[in-house]
Motif scaffolding. Sequence first.
Motif, PDB file in Angstrom:
ATOM      1  N   VAL A 103       0.841  -1.202   0.000  1.00 28.58           N
ATOM      2  CA  VAL A 103       0.000   0.000   0.000  1.00 28.58           C
ATOM      3  C   VAL A 103       0.872   1.247   0.000  1.00 28.58           C
ATOM      4  CG1 VAL A 103      -2.090  -0.887   1.104  1.00 28.58           C
ATOM      5  CG2 VAL A 103      -0.230  -0.065   2.512  1.00 28.58           C
ATOM      6  N   ASN A 104       0.298   2.335  -0.506  1.00 29.91           N
ATOM      7  CA  ASN A 104       0.924   3.653  -0.468  1.00 29.91           C
ATOM      8  C   ASN A 104      -0.133   4.638  -0.004  1.00 29.91           C
ATOM      9  OD1 ASN A 104       1.363   6.429  -1.963  1.00 29.91           O
ATOM     10  ND2 ASN A 104       3.368   5.505  -1.687  1.00 29.91           N
ATOM     11  N   ASP A 105       0.219   5.470   0.963  1.00 36.04           N
ATOM     12  CA  ASP A 105      -0.712   6.447   1.514  1.00 36.04           C
ATOM     13  C   ASP A 105      -0.153   7.850   1.284  1.00 36.04           C
ATOM     14  OD1 ASP A 105      -3.108   7.083   2.927  1.00 36.04           O
ATOM     15  OD2 ASP A 105      -1.921   7.507   4.711  1.00 36.04           O
ATOM     16  N   HIS A 106      -1.005   8.763   0.843  1.00 39.92           N
ATOM     17  CA  HIS A 106      -0.603  10.161   0.675  1.00 39.92           C
ATOM     18  C   HIS A 106      -0.895  10.878   1.985  1.00 39.92           C
ATOM     19  CE1 HIS A 106      -0.946  14.393  -0.616  1.00 39.92           C
ATOM     20  NE2 HIS A 106       0.079  14.042  -1.368  1.00 39.92           N
ATOM     21  N   GLN A 107       0.163  11.405   2.631  1.00 38.12           N
ATOM     22  CA  GLN A 107       0.011  12.037   3.938  1.00 38.12           C
ATOM     23  C   GLN A 107       0.574  13.450   3.945  1.00 38.12           C
ATOM     24  OE1 GLN A 107       1.690   9.496   6.973  1.00 38.12           O
ATOM     25  NE2 GLN A 107       0.274   7.827   6.517  1.00 38.12           N
ATOM     26  N   ARG A 108       0.123  14.189   4.927  1.00 39.18           N
ATOM     27  CA  ARG A 108       0.605  15.555   5.152  1.00 39.18           C
ATOM     28  C   ARG A 108       0.880  15.702   6.640  1.00 39.18           C
ATOM     29  NH1 ARG A 108      -2.839  21.056   3.897  1.00 39.18           N
ATOM     30  NH2 ARG A 108      -1.218  22.530   4.518  1.00 39.18           N
ATOM     31  N   LYS A 109       2.100  16.075   6.993  1.00 37.16           N
ATOM     32  CA  LYS A 109       2.467  16.265   8.396  1.00 37.16           C
ATOM     33  C   LYS A 109       2.790  17.738   8.611  1.00 37.16           C
ATOM     34  CE  LYS A 109       4.324  13.231  11.061  1.00 37.16           C
ATOM     35  NZ  LYS A 109       5.176  12.250  11.724  1.00 37.16           N
ATOM     36  N   THR A 110       2.166  18.314   9.649  1.00 38.13           N
ATOM     37  CA  THR A 110       2.396  19.727   9.973  1.00 38.13           C
ATOM     38  C   THR A 110       2.809  19.848  11.432  1.00 38.13           C
ATOM     39  OG1 THR A 110       0.062  20.058  10.532  1.00 38.13           O
ATOM     40  CG2 THR A 110       0.729  20.573   8.282  1.00 38.13           C
ATOM     41  N   PHE A 111       3.626  20.844  11.705  1.00 38.94           N
ATOM     42  CA  PHE A 111       3.966  21.205  13.075  1.00 38.94           C
ATOM     43  C   PHE A 111       3.748  22.696  13.217  1.00 38.94           C
ATOM     44  CE2 PHE A 111       7.124  22.914  16.086  1.00 38.94           C
ATOM     45  CZ  PHE A 111       6.597  22.364  17.243  1.00 38.94           C
ATOM     46  N   THR A 112       2.938  23.060  14.179  1.00 42.72           N
ATOM     47  CA  THR A 112       2.698  24.462  14.488  1.00 42.72           C
ATOM     48  C   THR A 112       3.481  24.774  15.745  1.00 42.72           C
ATOM     49  OG1 THR A 112       0.475  24.220  13.621  1.00 42.72           O
ATOM     50  CG2 THR A 112       0.910  26.183  14.913  1.00 42.72           C
ATOM     51  N   GLY A 113       4.371  25.751  15.676  1.00 38.84           N
ATOM     52  CA  GLY A 113       5.226  26.090  16.806  1.00 38.84           C
ATOM     53  C   GLY A 113       4.462  26.771  17.922  1.00 38.84           C
ATOM     54  N   ASP A 114       5.168  27.160  18.961  1.00 43.83           N
ATOM     55  CA  ASP A 114       4.523  27.789  20.106  1.00 43.83           C
ATOM     56  C   ASP A 114       3.929  29.140  19.710  1.00 43.83           C
ATOM     57  OD1 ASP A 114       6.442  30.102  21.082  1.00 43.83           O
ATOM     58  OD2 ASP A 114       7.706  28.415  20.493  1.00 43.83           O
ATOM     59  N   PRO A 115       2.920  29.623  20.453  1.00 45.14           N
ATOM     60  CA  PRO A 115       2.239  30.876  20.108  1.00 45.14           C
ATOM     61  C   PRO A 115       3.147  32.091  20.070  1.00 45.14           C
ATOM     62  CG  PRO A 115       1.014  29.662  21.792  1.00 45.14           C
ATOM     63  CD  PRO A 115       2.308  28.953  21.596  1.00 45.14           C
ATOM     64  N   ALA A 116       4.313  32.021  20.724  1.00 43.01           N
ATOM     65  CA  ALA A 116       5.217  33.169  20.756  1.00 43.01           C
ATOM     66  C   ALA A 116       6.079  33.260  19.501  1.00 43.01           C
ATOM     67  CB  ALA A 116       6.109  33.071  21.994  1.00 43.01           C
ATOM     68  N   GLY A 117       5.703  32.576  18.438  1.00 38.00           N
ATOM     69  CA  GLY A 117       6.431  32.714  17.182  1.00 38.00           C
ATOM     70  C   GLY A 117       7.419  31.617  16.892  1.00 38.00           C
TER      71      GLY A 117
ATOM     72  N   PHE B 101       6.500  23.457  10.344  1.00 37.27           N
ATOM     73  CA  PHE B 101       6.755  22.867   9.028  1.00 37.27           C
ATOM     74  C   PHE B 101       5.470  22.276   8.490  1.00 37.27           C
ATOM     75  CE2 PHE B 101       7.842  19.396  11.977  1.00 37.27           C
ATOM     76  CZ  PHE B 101       7.058  18.366  11.478  1.00 37.27           C
ATOM     77  N   ASP B 102       5.483  22.035   7.181  1.00 37.88           N
ATOM     78  CA  ASP B 102       4.348  21.453   6.470  1.00 37.88           C
ATOM     79  C   ASP B 102       4.911  20.562   5.362  1.00 37.88           C
ATOM     80  OD1 ASP B 102       2.085  20.836   5.017  1.00 37.88           O
ATOM     81  OD2 ASP B 102       1.331  22.885   4.940  1.00 37.88           O
ATOM     82  N   ASN B 103       4.871  19.257   5.565  1.00 34.88           N
ATOM     83  CA  ASN B 103       5.421  18.305   4.594  1.00 34.88           C
ATOM     84  C   ASN B 103       4.311  17.451   3.999  1.00 34.88           C
ATOM     85  OD1 ASN B 103       8.042  19.110   5.142  1.00 34.88           O
ATOM     86  ND2 ASN B 103       8.341  17.546   6.701  1.00 34.88           N
ATOM     87  N   ARG B 104       4.363  17.247   2.695  1.00 37.90           N
ATOM     88  CA  ARG B 104       3.453  16.335   2.000  1.00 37.90           C
ATOM     89  C   ARG B 104       4.301  15.247   1.358  1.00 37.90           C
ATOM     90  NH1 ARG B 104      -1.260  20.145  -0.272  1.00 37.90           N
ATOM     91  NH2 ARG B 104      -1.053  21.717   1.330  1.00 37.90           N
ATOM     92  N   TYR B 105       3.853  14.008   1.493  1.00 38.13           N
ATOM     93  CA  TYR B 105       4.671  12.898   1.012  1.00 38.13           C
ATOM     94  C   TYR B 105       3.816  11.646   0.860  1.00 38.13           C
ATOM     95  CZ  TYR B 105       4.442  12.076   6.020  1.00 38.13           C
ATOM     96  OH  TYR B 105       3.979  11.917   7.298  1.00 38.13           O
ATOM     97  N   GLY B 106       4.354  10.670   0.128  1.00 35.09           N
ATOM     98  CA  GLY B 106       3.752   9.344   0.032  1.00 35.09           C
ATOM     99  C   GLY B 106       4.543   8.400   0.906  1.00 35.09           C
ATOM    100  N   THR B 107       3.871   7.533   1.614  1.00 35.62           N
ATOM    101  CA  THR B 107       4.559   6.575   2.467  1.00 35.62           C
ATOM    102  C   THR B 107       4.107   5.160   2.112  1.00 35.62           C
ATOM    103  OG1 THR B 107       5.046   5.953   4.759  1.00 35.62           O
ATOM    104  CG2 THR B 107       2.874   6.888   4.337  1.00 35.62           C
ATOM    105  N   ASP B 108       5.068   4.254   1.974  1.00 36.14           N
ATOM    106  CA  ASP B 108       4.793   2.876   1.572  1.00 36.14           C
ATOM    107  C   ASP B 108       4.577   1.985   2.783  1.00 36.14           C
ATOM    108  OD1 ASP B 108       5.217   3.526  -1.122  1.00 36.14           O
ATOM    109  OD2 ASP B 108       7.373   3.273  -0.892  1.00 36.14           O
ATOM    110  N   GLY B 109       3.969   0.850   2.559  1.00 33.73           N
ATOM    111  CA  GLY B 109       3.766  -0.104   3.633  1.00 33.73           C
ATOM    112  C   GLY B 109       3.164  -1.393   3.117  1.00 33.73           C
TER     113      GLY B 109
END
Length: 192
Positions: free
Chosen positions: A123-137, A141-149
């Motif tokens: 299988v291959n899944d299309h995923q998007r991983k995001t990290f929102t930093g702390d409110p003080a700035g 990151f925002d990554n889009r990728y395919g992952t196998d399994g």
Amino acid sequence: MRINTVSLSAITLIMCGSSVSAQVTTFRGFRVEAKAGADRFQANGRHDDRFTYGGAAGWDGTIGEKIVIGPEVSYLKTNGRSCASGVRGGQVCTRTRREIGAAVRVGYLATPDFLIFTKGGYVNDHQRKTFTGDPAGGTGFDNRYGTDGYQLGGGAEYSFTRNVYVSAEYKYSNYHGHTSRQNLLGGFGLRF
């Protein structure tokens, strides 16, 4: 020469016997199927339950009177999302959009119209991983990728007629990157 003739005759009889027994069941040939059901996407130590839909196409052949085997390709569409707290008050989210797969399906004919099967494959899944930093700035990151399994599953299929069938199945998919998915799916299919 005599051994070759006997061997050829034996092979011919086995093939004729297989084709005669294969005609008793409807589980052979090309098929297409619409699928829908429940999807549980797991990432970041959490899970998200959603509705999913898609389809599959495959080809089934018979071995003897009771065994059905063949390849299958599948597609599922979903909008699963799993979020967890990150460092310094940030948040890590993993989203999934679609899964494509290729598997081999092996089944046992309980009756000429009822198949119990198991399957496994890629299988291959299309995923998007995001990290929102702390409110003080903080950074993000925002990554889009395919992952196998791999995928493993099983279920049952019932033929109403030579060309129309319904199915129910459970499927587990495990992807690189510590994410996974479980599905409970119902299907309606046509066989050609």
